[in-house]
Design a protein around this motif. Structure first.
Motif, mmCIF file in Angstrom:
data_model
loop_
_atom_site.group_PDB
_atom_site.id
_atom_site.type_symbol
_atom_site.label_atom_id
_atom_site.label_comp_id
_atom_site.label_asym_id
_atom_site.label_seq_id
_atom_site.Cartn_x
_atom_site.Cartn_y
_atom_site.Cartn_z
ATOM 1 N N ALA A 128 0.795 -1.226 0.000
ATOM 2 C CA ALA A 128 0.000 0.000 0.000
ATOM 3 C C ALA A 128 0.830 1.279 0.000
ATOM 4 N N THR A 129 2.089 1.188 0.385
ATOM 5 C CA THR A 129 2.954 2.366 0.405
ATOM 6 C C THR A 129 4.277 2.027 -0.259
ATOM 7 N N GLU A 130 4.609 2.732 -1.300
ATOM 8 C CA GLU A 130 5.853 2.443 -2.011
ATOM 9 C C GLU A 130 7.061 2.950 -1.225
ATOM 10 N N ASP A 131 8.168 2.251 -1.404
ATOM 11 C CA ASP A 131 9.401 2.579 -0.715
ATOM 12 C C ASP A 131 9.924 3.945 -1.197
ATOM 13 N N TYR A 132 10.184 4.877 -0.251
ATOM 14 C CA TYR A 132 10.686 6.193 -0.671
ATOM 15 C C TYR A 132 12.153 6.128 -1.060
ATOM 16 N N LEU A 133 12.916 5.253 -0.407
ATOM 17 C CA LEU A 133 14.368 5.179 -0.637
ATOM 18 C C LEU A 133 14.738 3.781 -1.141
ATOM 19 N N PRO A 134 14.571 3.508 -2.427
ATOM 20 C CA PRO A 134 14.859 2.152 -2.920
ATOM 21 C C PRO A 134 16.291 1.702 -2.651
ATOM 22 N N PHE A 135 17.264 2.624 -2.713
ATOM 23 C CA PHE A 135 18.653 2.215 -2.487
ATOM 24 C C PHE A 135 18.835 1.703 -1.060
ATOM 25 N N MET A 136 18.143 2.328 -0.119
ATOM 26 C CA MET A 136 18.258 1.874 1.262
ATOM 27 C C MET A 136 17.421 0.623 1.496
ATOM 28 N N GLY A 137 16.290 0.529 0.832
ATOM 29 C CA GLY A 137 15.475 -0.677 0.941
ATOM 30 C C GLY A 137 16.243 -1.914 0.496
ATOM 31 N N GLU A 138 17.058 -1.729 -0.535
ATOM 32 C CA GLU A 138 17.840 -2.852 -1.054
ATOM 33 C C GLU A 138 18.827 -3.371 -0.003
ATOM 34 N N VAL A 139 19.594 -2.471 0.622
ATOM 35 C CA VAL A 139 20.572 -2.921 1.616
ATOM 36 C C VAL A 139 19.887 -3.363 2.911
ATOM 37 N N SER A 179 15.816 7.778 8.332
ATOM 38 C CA SER A 179 15.262 9.122 8.573
ATOM 39 C C SER A 179 16.208 10.197 8.048
ATOM 40 N N ALA A 180 17.521 10.007 8.281
ATOM 41 C CA ALA A 180 18.498 10.995 7.831
ATOM 42 C C ALA A 180 18.549 11.070 6.307
ATOM 43 N N GLN A 181 18.597 9.916 5.652
ATOM 44 C CA GLN A 181 18.676 9.925 4.185
ATOM 45 C C GLN A 181 17.361 10.391 3.554
ATOM 46 N N LEU A 182 16.236 10.097 4.207
ATOM 47 C CA LEU A 182 14.950 10.622 3.711
ATOM 48 C C LEU A 182 14.980 12.144 3.718
ATOM 49 N N SER A 216 15.425 16.442 -3.514
ATOM 50 C CA SER A 216 15.909 15.946 -4.811
ATOM 51 C C SER A 216 14.803 15.144 -5.491
ATOM 52 N N TRP A 217 13.633 15.753 -5.593
ATOM 53 C CA TRP A 217 12.471 15.016 -6.081
ATOM 54 C C TRP A 217 12.451 14.869 -7.603
ATOM 55 N N ARG A 218 13.425 15.437 -8.284
ATOM 56 C CA ARG A 218 13.472 15.269 -9.748
ATOM 57 C C ARG A 218 14.079 13.919 -10.133
ATOM 58 N N THR A 219 14.838 13.332 -9.218
ATOM 59 C CA THR A 219 15.526 12.066 -9.514
ATOM 60 C C THR A 219 15.288 11.051 -8.402
ATOM 61 N N GLU A 220 15.568 9.789 -8.716
ATOM 62 C CA GLU A 220 15.435 8.735 -7.703
ATOM 63 C C GLU A 220 16.484 8.966 -6.611
ATOM 64 N N PRO A 221 16.136 8.762 -5.345
ATOM 65 C CA PRO A 221 17.077 9.020 -4.253
ATOM 66 C C PRO A 221 18.351 8.173 -4.342
ATOM 67 N N THR A 222 19.436 8.747 -3.840
ATOM 68 C CA THR A 222 20.720 8.048 -3.726
ATOM 69 C C THR A 222 21.291 8.338 -2.340
ATOM 70 N N SER A 223 22.308 7.578 -1.962
ATOM 71 C CA SER A 223 22.946 7.813 -0.670
ATOM 72 C C SER A 223 23.651 9.169 -0.688
ATOM 73 N N LYS A 224 23.235 10.060 0.185
ATOM 74 C CA LYS A 224 23.834 11.393 0.271
ATOM 75 C C LYS A 224 24.953 11.395 1.319
ATOM 76 N N LEU A 269 26.900 11.790 4.413
ATOM 77 C CA LEU A 269 26.605 12.101 5.808
ATOM 78 C C LEU A 269 27.788 11.579 6.625
ATOM 79 N N TYR A 270 28.619 12.513 7.113
ATOM 80 C CA TYR A 270 29.913 12.139 7.687
ATOM 81 C C TYR A 270 29.848 11.899 9.191
ATOM 82 N N PHE A 271 30.369 10.739 9.572
ATOM 83 C CA PHE A 271 30.483 10.345 10.973
ATOM 84 C C PHE A 271 31.969 10.313 11.346
#
Length: 448
Positions: free
Chosen positions: A166-177, A208-211, A217-225, A227-229
């Motif tokens: 019922a709800t599509e994955d917003y972050l497919p790259f993260m869903g995959e991992v 939550s952070a990557q979302l 960036s709603w013009r393209t499919e999301p990618t890992s942005k 975020l430095y630790f």
């Protein structure tokens, strides 16, 4: 329900008096000083139920299973005193011992969430598994014959599950991992049970952070942005710009989460329970690929929605360009952030509480105040070892730079200084391997 149906409905959608977000977000506004952690067992039960596509048969309960199990075991052992010991070992204290026997018993926890916080985390993380292949449960190899009897009894309680997509994955790259990592954990049941809390906490934060960082960036499919630790033992010296700026930049992005997602609710038929909910970027990509005539129709409908949205929220008509669907999407996002940034408004108060909830509930294990060094994002050794094991995956070891790339796939980035500190850390804990016949080639072994 399709994207087209959702977008067509947006032209006449009713704008509510209240602001709400029902999808894609794992946290809401903080309502008090008390920090509300999600019930990890309930979240894990929800995730495993979806991953395995299994659920309890209708009418099954832990109480009925306990009764059936004790009847079965009593026939095997015929010793009332020992039966009492077994009852205490596996079923007392809310069956705490039973859940240590095998992850499969976690299905009793699916659907047991008693707080909204737990339901939100379970639902959003679970959505990342819906469109991915089923995972096979693996039982513990260290079960005794009585525990094997319990598991055999449990199989009669389980049925196939076909969860609605019922709800599509917003972050497919993260869903995959995420699906890869949960599948890996399922193949190491003992390790999974020891690390469920850290696993759920880690992915709740990374998702939550990557979302937040991908929302604009709603013009393209999301990618890992990026975020430095840094490791919690490292210094955050002044020249480490990426590290020192990471948290403040992230909180800025988080401030747009509630506004933009609340506007997105109106593009997904909020009053229609049968509607599928799509990410903002999918709406835009869909409309961009349409033939001109269909694109024009939806473009006009979105302009009607924008006008209604601004009027109902007390804003002046949009004065900017609206000649393309891209213009309208930009105007909707801008309107959403404008509404929630008005001084002395209830929306601004709500949004501040949402950001506070992210800091104190979702991200608190990853934020550290270094005083003169400011607040930075840290990865402590427990999370780092879990992340390393997940990144190495089904292999015994992984070349170091490949490991760094696997971290990035999961939304965790380290600068050059941290990468050197990581090598020293792996040497210290004994899971680093330098290949003598390949120069500087360095491999990291997993610890499970």
């Amino acid at each position: 329900m399709s994207l087209k149906e959702n977008l067509q409905a947006a032209a006449s959608v009713e704008i509510k008096d209240r602001n709400f977000v029902n999808h894609f977000l794992t946290f809401r506004q903080q309502r008090g000083e008390k920090i509300s952690d999600p019930d990890v067992m309930a979240v894990a039960g929800e995730l495993l139920s979806i991953a395995w596509r299994k659920s309890l048969k209708k009418g099954t309960s832990l109480g009925k299973f306990t009764e059936a199990s004790m009847t079965r075991l009593s026939k095997k052992i015929a010793d009332e005193e020992f039966e009492s010991v077994l009852q205490h070992m596996y079923f007392d204290d809310d069956a705490k011992g039973l859940f240590q026997v095998s992850p499969e018993f976690m299905l009793f926890k699916a659907g047991s969430a008693s707080s909204g916080n737990t339901r939100h985390v379970g639902t959003v993380l679970g959505n990342m598994l819906l469109s991915r292949p089923e995972v096979a449960p693996v039982s513990s190899e260290n079960m005794n014959f009585l525990e094997a009897e319990l598991l055999d009894e449990f199989q009669s309680c389980v049925s196939e599950l076909s969860p609605p997509d019922a709800t599509e994955d917003y972050l497919p790259f993260m869903g995959e991992v995420f699906a890869e990592d949960l599948s890996l954990l399922c193949s190491y049941p003992g390790y999974m049970m020891q690390n469920l809390k850290a696993f759920v906490g880690l992915y709740n934060f990374l998702y939550s952070a990557q979302l937040a960082m991908n929302l604009h960036s709603w013009r393209t499919e999301p990618t890992s942005k990026p975020l430095y630790f840094i490791m919690d033992t490292e210094r955050a010296s002044s020249e480490r710009t990426y590290v020192r700026e990471a948290l403040n930049a992230l909180l800025g992005y988080v401030g747009d989460l509630f506004p933009v997602l609340s506007a997105l609710e109106y593009l997904n038929q909020p009053d229609n329970k049968e509607a599928t909910r799509f990410p903002l970027w999918k709406h835009f990509q869909y409309i961009e690929k349409l033939p001109d005539e269909e694109k024009y129709e939806l473009h006009q409908g979105l302009k009607c929605f924008l006008e209604s949205y601004r009027t109902t929220r007390g804003r002046e008509p949009w004065g900017g360009e609206l000649s393309t669907p891209e213009d309208v999407f930009k105007a909707i996002v801008s309107t959403a952030t404008e509404i929630f940034s008005q001084a002395r408004s209830s929306q601004l108060t709500v949004n501040r509480k949402v950001v506070a909830s992210f800091e104190t509930e979702v991200a608190r294990h990853f934020i550290q105040n270094r005083k003169r060094g400011g607040r930075v994002l840290i990865m402590n050794q427990d999370y780092l070892l879990l992340l390393t094991n997940l990144a190495v995956g089904n292999k015994e070891k992984l070349q170091y730079q490949q490991l760094i790339e696997e971290f990035k796939r999961r939304g965790v980035w380290f600068d050059q200084q941290s990468q050197q500190a990581l090598i020293e850390f792996y040497e210290r804990v004994g899971n680093l391997e330098r290949m003598s016949d390949s120069g500087d080639a360095v491999y990291v072994r997993k610890t499970i």
